[in-house]
Design an enzyme around this catalytic site. Structure first.
Site, short mmCIF file in Angstrom:
data_model
loop_
_atom_site.label_atom_id
_atom_site.label_comp_id
_atom_site.label_asym_id
_atom_site.label_seq_id
_atom_site.Cartn_x
_atom_site.Cartn_y
_atom_site.Cartn_z
N ASN A 195 0.79 -1.72 0.23
CA ASN A 195 0.24 -0.17 -0.36
C ASN A 195 0.99 1.96 0.15
O ASN A 195 1.82 1.56 0.59
CB ASN A 195 -0.93 -0.17 1.11
CG ASN A 195 -0.48 0.16 2.59
OD1 ASN A 195 0.36 -0.64 2.52
ND2 ASN A 195 -1.08 0.56 3.72
N ILE A 196 0.00 2.19 -1.00
CA ILE A 196 1.19 2.98 -0.74
C ILE A 196 0.31 4.60 -0.28
O ILE A 196 -0.55 5.02 -1.36
CB ILE A 196 1.53 3.38 -1.96
CG1 ILE A 196 2.45 2.09 -2.46
CG2 ILE A 196 2.84 4.77 -2.11
CD1 ILE A 196 2.77 2.43 -4.59
N GLU A 197 0.46 5.21 0.83
CA GLU A 197 -0.11 6.46 0.98
C GLU A 197 0.44 7.50 0.39
O GLU A 197 0.67 7.62 -0.45
CB GLU A 197 -0.46 6.19 2.67
CG GLU A 197 -1.40 4.89 2.90
CD GLU A 197 -1.70 5.39 4.42
OE1 GLU A 197 -0.88 5.73 5.20
OE2 GLU A 197 -1.89 3.38 5.13
N CYS B 37 -3.99 1.04 -2.49
CA CYS B 37 -3.77 -0.41 -1.96
C CYS B 37 -3.46 -1.84 -1.96
O CYS B 37 -2.74 -0.78 -3.22
CB CYS B 37 -5.59 -1.56 -1.77
SG CYS B 37 -6.53 -0.95 -0.95
N GLU C 245 -2.83 -4.24 -2.96
CA GLU C 245 -3.53 -5.79 -4.07
C GLU C 245 -3.51 -5.22 -5.08
O GLU C 245 -3.19 -5.55 -6.78
CB GLU C 245 -4.76 -5.99 -3.61
CG GLU C 245 -4.96 -6.55 -2.38
CD GLU C 245 -5.30 -5.93 -1.55
OE1 GLU C 245 -4.91 -4.47 -1.19
OE2 GLU C 245 -6.05 -6.00 -0.15
N CYS D 205 -10.09 -5.07 0.43
CA CYS D 205 -11.65 -4.27 0.26
C CYS D 205 -12.21 -4.30 -1.17
O CYS D 205 -11.83 -5.07 -1.91
CB CYS D 205 -11.12 -2.59 0.05
SG CYS D 205 -9.94 -1.58 -1.32
N CYS E 287 -10.82 -3.28 -4.19
CA CYS E 287 -9.13 -4.26 -4.80
C CYS E 287 -10.12 -5.94 -5.20
O CYS E 287 -9.54 -5.83 -6.50
CB CYS E 287 -8.95 -4.85 -3.48
SG CYS E 287 -7.25 -3.43 -3.67
#
Ligand code: THU
Length: 136
Positions: A42-44, A53, A55, A91, A94
Site C-alpha cells: 500500500n502506498i498512502e 492498496c 493488491e 477491500c 480491490c
C-alpha cells in the site's frame, strides 16, 4: 499455484509499505498465468484519497507488464513493524479490480504468517460480480 511463495512474498512486500497515516502495512503478491509473480504494497498519500492498496499495486504492476491473467493472490496486512495479528481481506475496490483479471475460482489467500492463512475463491468474496462479460 505457488502458495508458499505467494505468502512469503506478500509478507515481504509489507516491508516496503508507505503508510505514515494509517500505520497499517499491507503486502500482496499475484501469480500470473505464466507463473510469474508480481508484488505490491500500500502506498498512502497526504491527500488520503490518492492512496492505493497493496493488491492494486501488485495487479497493476502485472498488467502493465503485459500479464492480464491472474491465477492467485496472497495478501498480508497489519500494524507496521509487527507481524500481522489478523487476516487482511481485500477491500471492495480491490476485489472488483481483481475480478477484471482473475477467474471466479481464483484463490485469494489472506495470511497472518507462512503457516497461518485462509483461502477463499474470488467468487465467494465478490458474488454476483459485475465484470467484463456484462459488457461483451
Ligand atoms: N489497504 C490495502 O492495502 N488493501 C486493502 O485491501 C485494504 C486497505 C491499505 C490502504 C491504506 O493504506 C491502509 O490499508 C488502511 O486502510
Amino acid at each position: 499455484m505457488k502458495k508458499d511463495e505467494l505468502i512469503r512474498l506478500a509478507l515481504k512486500a509489507r516491508e516496503n509499505s508507505y503508510c505514515p497515516y494509517s500505520s497499517y502495512a499491507v503486502g500482496a503478491a499475484v501469480e500470473c498465468e505464466d507463473g510469474t509473480i508480481y508484488t505490491g504494497c500500500n502506498i498512502e498519500n497526504a491527500s488520503y484519497g490518492a492512496t492505493v492498496c497493496a493488491e492494486r499495486t501488485a495487479i497493476f504492476k502485472a498488467v502493465s507488464e503485459g500479464k492480464k491473467e491472474i491465477k492467485a493472490i496472497a495478501i498480508a496486512g497489519g500494524k507496521r513493524g509487527e507481524e500481522p495479528d489478523g487476516y487482511a481481506f481485500p477491500c471492495g475496490m480491490c476485489r472488483q479490480v481483481l475480478n477484471e483479471f482473475a477467474m471466479g475460482d481464483a484463490p485469494v489467500i489472506v495470511a497472518k504468517s507462512q503457516e497461518d492463512y485462509k483461502e477463499y475463491a474470488l467468487k465467494d468474496l465478490l458474488p454476483e460480480a459485475f465484470g467484463p462479460n456484462n459488457l461483451a
